[in-house]
Design an enzyme around this catalytic site. Structure first.
Site, PDB file in Angstrom:
ATOM      1  N   SER A  60     -65.763 106.011  51.054  1.00 58.11           N
ATOM      2  CA  SER A  60     -66.313 107.367  51.188  1.00 58.11           C
ATOM      3  C   SER A  60     -66.997 107.824  49.901  1.00 58.11           C
ATOM      4  O   SER A  60     -66.787 107.269  48.821  1.00 58.11           O
ATOM      5  CB  SER A  60     -65.197 108.345  51.547  1.00 58.11           C
TER       6      SER A  60
HETATM    7  N1  SAH Z   1     -60.263 105.857  52.714  1.00 58.42           N
HETATM    8  C1  SAH Z   1     -61.192 104.772  52.817  1.00 58.42           C
HETATM    9  C2  SAH Z   1     -62.326 105.122  53.750  1.00 58.42           C
HETATM   10  C3  SAH Z   1     -62.570 104.019  54.702  1.00 58.42           C
HETATM   11  S1  SAH Z   1     -63.665 104.372  56.034  1.00 58.42           S
HETATM   12  C4  SAH Z   1     -61.703 104.345  51.439  1.00 58.42           C
HETATM   13  O1  SAH Z   1     -61.383 105.013  50.447  1.00 58.42           O
HETATM   14  O2  SAH Z   1     -62.359 103.317  51.333  1.00 58.42           O
HETATM   15  C5  SAH Z   1     -62.533 104.671  57.345  1.00 58.42           C
HETATM   16  C6  SAH Z   1     -61.603 103.559  57.740  1.00 58.42           C
HETATM   17  O3  SAH Z   1     -60.873 104.024  58.869  1.00 58.42           O
HETATM   18  C7  SAH Z   1     -62.272 102.264  58.170  1.00 58.42           C
HETATM   19  O4  SAH Z   1     -61.780 101.223  57.375  1.00 58.42           O
HETATM   20  C8  SAH Z   1     -61.841 102.087  59.627  1.00 58.42           C
HETATM   21  O5  SAH Z   1     -61.593 100.742  59.981  1.00 58.42           O
HETATM   22  C9  SAH Z   1     -60.567 102.903  59.662  1.00 58.42           C
HETATM   23  N2  SAH Z   1     -60.155 103.358  60.983  1.00 58.42           N
HETATM   24  C10 SAH Z   1     -60.934 103.762  62.027  1.00 58.42           C
HETATM   25  N3  SAH Z   1     -60.164 104.124  63.064  1.00 58.42           N
HETATM   26  C11 SAH Z   1     -58.864 103.932  62.687  1.00 58.42           C
HETATM   27  C12 SAH Z   1     -57.612 104.127  63.318  1.00 58.42           C
HETATM   28  N4  SAH Z   1     -57.502 104.575  64.584  1.00 58.42           N
HETATM   29  N5  SAH Z   1     -56.489 103.836  62.634  1.00 58.42           N
HETATM   30  C13 SAH Z   1     -56.558 103.373  61.354  1.00 58.42           C
HETATM   31  N6  SAH Z   1     -57.719 103.171  60.706  1.00 58.42           N
HETATM   32  C14 SAH Z   1     -58.850 103.444  61.357  1.00 58.42           C
END
Ligand code: SAH
Length: 217
Positions: A60
């Site tokens: 993000s």
């Molecule tokens: N906090 C992360 C942001 C990653 S983007 C960082 O700092 O890098 C969001 C993430 O949410 C992705 O990796 C995606 O695979 C995950 N995601 C999407 N739906 C999800 C769910 N139902 N349960 C867990 N993770 C999920």
């Protein structure tokens, strides 16, 4: 420019953008974002923008992470649930401030890669689960039933009910709500068993994919 210097500039940028919570700013000054981006994007690690990670997901934008963390009103004793481990960067920032972070990721390779970076950094207060985070923290260690703070780092079409159930009294849940490219950053607080909702502008996250949707597809 050295990564440390770039990191200092990023913290200044966050401060200039209005981030005032010193614990959040301190966390940003401690966590090396270059470790959490793909090697080919390392030179952009300190730009205030999201960057691609594996499997079409993103790390993000720093300012959006900081805004969400500020809304969480993090305290050193908090136990935090993070949905969407992704690169692990936000988990590290949270772990700098609070007692324990329980983080859920549905894509196993991402969780395993994040663990590979976070464990050598010495974060023994982060717990990992692979699965659908919209269902909350289940069948996982430590067996917590509720959390003071919950952060969802993917966009939910609607407020995830199971997460509201796992929010402790006095707790705060921050989640992007919407099914389009742009969503509304939404904050829920649980006070005397009632849910108080407020909205905090637009944001753009990858979608929260629930198991239910996966089965439909
Ligand atoms: N906090 C992360 C942001 C990653 S983007 C960082 O700092 O890098 C969001 C993430 O949410 C992705 O990796 C995606 O695979 C995950 N995601 C999407 N739906 C999800 C769910 N139902 N349960 C867990 N993770 C999920």
């Amino acid at each position: 420019m050295r990564y440390e210097d770039q990191r200092r500039l990023l913290v200044n940028e966050l401060r200039a953008a209005g981030i005032a919570d010193e614990s959040v700013l301190r966390a940003f000054s401690r966590v090396p974002r270059e470790l959490y981006v793909l090697p080919e994007y390392r030179e952009y690690a300190y730009r205030n923008q999201p960057l691609p990670i594996l499997l079409s997901q993103t790390i993000s934008q720093p300012l959006m992470i900081a805004i969400m963390m500020e809304h969480l009103e993090l305290k050193p004793d908090d136990i935090v649930l993070e949905v969407g481990t992704g690169s692990g960067y936000q988990a590290a920032l949270l772990a700098e401030i609070v007692k324990e972070v329980c983080t859920v990721e549905r894509l196993e390779p991402l969780s395993l890669d994040a663990q590979k970076v976070l464990r050598p950094q010495g974060y023994d207060n982060i717990y990992y689960r692979i699965g659908d985070g919209a269902q909350g923290w289940q069948k996982a260690y430590p067996p917590y039933k509720e959390f003071q703070k919950i952060i969802v780092t993917a966009a939910a079409a609607e407020i995830p009910v199971k997460l509201v159930d796992q929010l402790a009294e006095g707790g705060i849940l921050v989640v992007p709500i919407g099914s389009g490219a742009c969503q509304i950053l939404t904050k829920l607080s649980k006070q005397d068993g009632r849910i108080i909702t407020s909205t905090h502008g637009g944001c753009a996250f990858v979608p929260l994919v629930t198991d239910l949707e996966g089965r439909k597809a």
